[in-house]
Scaffold this motif. Structure first.
Motif, mmCIF file in Angstrom:
data_model
loop_
_atom_site.group_PDB
_atom_site.id
_atom_site.type_symbol
_atom_site.label_atom_id
_atom_site.label_comp_id
_atom_site.label_asym_id
_atom_site.label_seq_id
_atom_site.Cartn_x
_atom_site.Cartn_y
_atom_site.Cartn_z
ATOM 1 N N ASP A 151 0.697 -1.020 -0.157
ATOM 2 C CA ASP A 151 0.299 0.008 0.087
ATOM 3 C C ASP A 151 0.620 1.300 -0.028
ATOM 4 O O ASP A 151 0.664 2.531 0.928
ATOM 5 C CB ASP A 151 -1.251 0.177 1.853
ATOM 6 N N GLU A 152 1.756 1.317 -0.390
ATOM 7 C CA GLU A 152 2.532 2.615 -1.458
ATOM 8 C C GLU A 152 2.595 2.810 -2.230
ATOM 9 O O GLU A 152 4.364 3.156 -2.640
ATOM 10 C CB GLU A 152 3.854 2.407 -0.627
ATOM 11 N N GLY A 153 1.517 3.326 -2.950
ATOM 12 C CA GLY A 153 1.431 3.794 -4.147
ATOM 13 C C GLY A 153 1.685 2.479 -5.610
ATOM 14 O O GLY A 153 1.014 2.986 -6.373
ATOM 15 N N ALA A 154 1.458 1.297 -5.469
ATOM 16 C CA ALA A 154 1.400 0.678 -6.992
ATOM 17 C C ALA A 154 -0.060 0.695 -7.464
ATOM 18 O O ALA A 154 0.197 0.599 -8.072
ATOM 19 C CB ALA A 154 2.098 -0.891 -6.349
ATOM 20 N N LYS A 155 -0.586 0.309 -6.498
ATOM 21 C CA LYS A 155 -2.692 0.016 -7.053
ATOM 22 C C LYS A 155 -2.868 1.479 -8.158
ATOM 23 O O LYS A 155 -3.220 1.672 -8.781
ATOM 24 C CB LYS A 155 -3.685 0.340 -6.005
ATOM 25 N N GLU A 156 -2.148 2.531 -6.865
ATOM 26 C CA GLU A 156 -2.758 4.169 -7.525
ATOM 27 C C GLU A 156 -1.653 3.967 -9.274
ATOM 28 O O GLU A 156 -1.893 4.406 -10.074
ATOM 29 C CB GLU A 156 -2.040 5.382 -6.441
ATOM 30 N N GLU A 164 -5.593 -2.632 -12.938
ATOM 31 C CA GLU A 164 -6.332 -2.445 -11.538
ATOM 32 C C GLU A 164 -5.044 -3.827 -11.049
ATOM 33 O O GLU A 164 -4.665 -4.849 -11.821
ATOM 34 C CB GLU A 164 -7.712 -3.865 -11.530
ATOM 35 N N LEU A 165 -4.486 -3.769 -9.850
ATOM 36 C CA LEU A 165 -3.662 -3.926 -8.666
ATOM 37 C C LEU A 165 -4.721 -5.359 -7.775
ATOM 38 O O LEU A 165 -5.407 -4.145 -7.347
ATOM 39 C CB LEU A 165 -3.110 -3.180 -7.999
ATOM 40 N N ILE A 166 -4.783 -6.470 -8.252
ATOM 41 C CA ILE A 166 -5.203 -7.136 -7.086
ATOM 42 C C ILE A 166 -4.627 -7.914 -6.057
ATOM 43 O O ILE A 166 -3.478 -9.076 -6.360
ATOM 44 C CB ILE A 166 -6.164 -8.495 -7.389
ATOM 45 N N ALA A 167 -4.034 -7.863 -4.823
ATOM 46 C CA ALA A 167 -3.137 -8.462 -3.537
ATOM 47 C C ALA A 167 -3.852 -9.569 -2.875
ATOM 48 O O ALA A 167 -5.152 -9.298 -2.526
ATOM 49 C CB ALA A 167 -3.449 -7.458 -2.988
ATOM 50 N N LEU A 168 -3.528 -10.225 -2.765
ATOM 51 C CA LEU A 168 -3.864 -11.267 -2.185
ATOM 52 C C LEU A 168 -4.161 -10.952 -0.457
ATOM 53 O O LEU A 168 -5.372 -10.991 0.814
ATOM 54 C CB LEU A 168 -3.820 -12.541 -1.719
ATOM 55 N N VAL A 169 -3.736 -10.084 -0.298
ATOM 56 C CA VAL A 169 -3.355 -9.411 0.926
ATOM 57 C C VAL A 169 -2.350 -8.082 1.288
ATOM 58 O O VAL A 169 -2.010 -8.207 0.207
ATOM 59 C CB VAL A 169 -2.001 -10.510 1.976
ATOM 60 N N ASP A 170 -3.188 -6.951 1.990
ATOM 61 C CA ASP A 170 -2.213 -6.157 2.373
ATOM 62 C C ASP A 170 -1.688 -5.276 3.492
ATOM 63 O O ASP A 170 -1.872 -5.942 4.348
ATOM 64 C CB ASP A 170 -3.040 -4.840 1.246
#
Length: 184
Positions: A151-156, A164-170
């Motif tokens: 959660d340091e900017g990859a999704k954005e 779209e970025l989908i994470a198994l855990v965040d």
């Protein structure tokens, strides 16, 4: 959340998720470290990761033509997912080799629908480079699945290029004190 807890428990059991003070590849400091390569060395944990990704694939695609992983962290993940899903795999090299077939890819991505898999995303820099390489030869890619997103900017950052970025855990799940053994 229970399904995600299974993965987090496996990461802790393998020693892949540890609590302390760490400097990341980005130079940033973190209170936890996640080593998915170490997790993937354990067949049970790799199987959990693969199963969770394979559960997502039918929701995203009728059929992905190929699943791709970035060397080195994505290789074991994409291999396991390819075996479990029966979808052909591609390895995305970081650099073209100076011998043999000089190519960024082991496998074919041209004119294929590609699902990119990654181990850990922070800002998404290496994933964006891989997406650009895939698109540069005509591959079609709009989704990346990562095992863990910090959660340091990859999704954005990925969203700005239509991915779209989908994470198994965040990060919100990984930083929780009840998931960490403070003695590590």
């Amino acid at each position: 959340m229970e399904a995600k807890k299974e993965l987090i428990d496996a990461l802790i059991r393998t020693g892949a998720l540890t609590h302390g003070k760490f400097t990341l590849a980005s130079g940033k400091e973190s209170t936890y470290y996640i080593d998915i390569k170490k997790a993937c060395a354990d067949p049970t944990t790799l199987s959990i990761i693969s199963r969770k990704i394979c559960d997502i694939i039918p929701i995203l695609f009728d059929v992905a033509d190929v699943v791709a992983g970035i060397e080195l962290g994505g290789v074991s993940i994409v291999t396991a997912v390819s075996l479990d899903s029966r979808i052909p795999m591609v390895i995305v090299r970081k650099k073209v080799k100076s011998y043999g077939i000089e190519n960024f890819f082991i496998g074919e991505v041209e004119n294929k629908r590609v699902l990119l898999l990654d181990d850990v995303t922070t800002t998404g820099g290496s994933v964006i480079e891989a997406v650009e390489k895939i698109r540069g030869v005509g591959g079609i890619i709009d989704t990346v699945i990562t095992v863990a997103d910090r959660d340091e900017g990859a999704k954005e950052n990925l969203k700005t290029i239509g991915v779209e970025l989908i994470a198994l855990v965040d990060h919100s799940m990984l930083k929780k004190d009840d998931y960490h053994n403070k003695d590590n």
